[in-house]
Design a protein around this motif. Sequence first.
Motif, PDB file in Angstrom:
ATOM      1  N   TYR A 113       0.845  -1.198   0.000  1.00 28.42           N
ATOM      2  CA  TYR A 113       0.000   0.000   0.000  1.00 28.42           C
ATOM      3  C   TYR A 113       0.881   1.250   0.000  1.00 28.42           C
ATOM      4  O   TYR A 113       2.013   1.233   0.489  1.00 28.42           O
ATOM      5  N   TYR A 114       0.294   2.321  -0.539  1.00 37.42           N
ATOM      6  CA  TYR A 114       1.017   3.591  -0.627  1.00 37.42           C
ATOM      7  C   TYR A 114       0.039   4.729  -0.381  1.00 37.42           C
ATOM      8  O   TYR A 114      -1.128   4.685  -0.806  1.00 37.42           O
ATOM      9  N   VAL A 115       0.503   5.768   0.316  1.00 38.73           N
ATOM     10  CA  VAL A 115      -0.291   6.983   0.478  1.00 38.73           C
ATOM     11  C   VAL A 115       0.669   8.165   0.544  1.00 38.73           C
ATOM     12  O   VAL A 115       1.780   8.053   1.068  1.00 38.73           O
ATOM     13  N   ASP A 116       0.275   9.288  -0.038  1.00 33.48           N
ATOM     14  CA  ASP A 116       1.063  10.514   0.088  1.00 33.48           C
ATOM     15  C   ASP A 116       0.129  11.691   0.301  1.00 33.48           C
ATOM     16  O   ASP A 116      -1.060  11.635  -0.016  1.00 33.48           O
ATOM     17  N   PHE A 117       0.674  12.763   0.853  1.00 36.35           N
ATOM     18  CA  PHE A 117      -0.133  13.959   1.102  1.00 36.35           C
ATOM     19  C   PHE A 117       0.786  15.139   1.365  1.00 36.35           C
ATOM     20  O   PHE A 117       1.995  14.969   1.582  1.00 36.35           O
ATOM     21  N   ARG A 118       0.213  16.330   1.356  1.00 37.22           N
ATOM     22  CA  ARG A 118       0.950  17.571   1.578  1.00 37.22           C
ATOM     23  C   ARG A 118       0.462  18.228   2.866  1.00 37.22           C
ATOM     24  O   ARG A 118      -0.637  17.941   3.329  1.00 37.22           O
ATOM     25  N   PRO A 119       1.264  19.111   3.452  1.00 37.48           N
ATOM     26  CA  PRO A 119       0.853  19.713   4.726  1.00 37.48           C
ATOM     27  C   PRO A 119      -0.346  20.628   4.580  1.00 37.48           C
ATOM     28  O   PRO A 119      -0.516  21.293   3.558  1.00 37.48           O
ATOM     29  N   ASN A 120      -1.181  20.626   5.609  1.00 38.70           N
ATOM     30  CA  ASN A 120      -2.315  21.539   5.713  1.00 38.70           C
ATOM     31  C   ASN A 120      -3.232  21.483   4.491  1.00 38.70           C
ATOM     32  O   ASN A 120      -3.681  22.510   3.972  1.00 38.70           O
ATOM     33  N   THR A 121      -3.489  20.273   4.028  1.00 38.97           N
ATOM     34  CA  THR A 121      -4.405  20.068   2.905  1.00 38.97           C
ATOM     35  C   THR A 121      -5.366  18.940   3.246  1.00 38.97           C
ATOM     36  O   THR A 121      -5.115  18.134   4.145  1.00 38.97           O
ATOM     37  N   GLY A 122      -6.449  18.852   2.506  1.00 35.69           N
ATOM     38  CA  GLY A 122      -7.387  17.759   2.675  1.00 35.69           C
ATOM     39  C   GLY A 122      -6.865  16.490   2.014  1.00 35.69           C
ATOM     40  O   GLY A 122      -5.831  16.490   1.341  1.00 35.69           O
ATOM     41  N   PHE A 123      -7.596  15.386   2.207  1.00 34.02           N
ATOM     42  CA  PHE A 123      -7.181  14.111   1.622  1.00 34.02           C
ATOM     43  C   PHE A 123      -8.407  13.222   1.442  1.00 34.02           C
ATOM     44  O   PHE A 123      -9.445  13.424   2.071  1.00 34.02           O
ATOM     45  N   ASP A 124      -8.272  12.248   0.539  1.00 32.69           N
ATOM     46  CA  ASP A 124      -9.298  11.238   0.340  1.00 32.69           C
ATOM     47  C   ASP A 124      -8.975  10.020   1.199  1.00 32.69           C
ATOM     48  O   ASP A 124      -7.806   9.678   1.391  1.00 32.69           O
ATOM     49  N   GLU A 125     -10.005   9.352   1.706  1.00 35.52           N
ATOM     50  CA  GLU A 125      -9.805   8.180   2.566  1.00 35.52           C
ATOM     51  C   GLU A 125      -9.589   6.930   1.710  1.00 35.52           C
ATOM     52  O   GLU A 125     -10.368   5.990   1.732  1.00 35.52           O
TER      53      GLU A 125
END
Length: 202
Positions: A113-125
């Motif tokens: 599995y992999y997930v990435d995101f940026r600071p102070n932003t929304g995300f999908d579950e």
Amino acid sequence: MSAHLDASVETPDHEANRLSSGTGNGDARNEMVDSPTGYVDSGLLPAAAAAPATADTKVFDNPVGDSTFVDISRVRVIHRDSVIVRVRSAVPLTAGQLYAFWIDAGHGRRPDYYVDFRPNTGFDEVLRRVRYFGDRRSRFVQCPGMRLRADILTSKPVSIRIPRRCLTNPGRVRVAVQFKDESADTVDWAADRRTFGPWVKR
């Protein structure tokens, strides 16, 4: 996480059924010593030292000063009802950074599995299903209850929380982490480039 949900999306139950039927692709610091700013001098962190941990928790330190703009110093992995990963940075978090996590749920020698995101932003579950580190297939697993956090306004660690059911309830997990500064094109890995940390059993 920047995910377009018009791609193939699976539920955790569908994922578990597929893995058990043999059709899956599974083969294919927490806290640093606190300082007034929430960050620690590099001299306090020995390279690749292992911190004390319980049976369901593992902590590993990452060399400080081996990267600029982004610099991972400690990773804590907790494996209970959820898999929680908390990552400390030796430098303050800033806009323009990307935090990436690969998870091996014990189905083989490669990430699942992999997930990435940026600071102070929304995300999908959703989690991305992968077979290797460079895999960017548009295939996702829904993960209600997943939480991703990175706040440039505080000194709290970057963290993810993933319910075990989203990972088909693994007996053990291990993670690899990459911080990337997209404006400076600088990256830092923990434990090392495309390398997992220790296994963490539940």
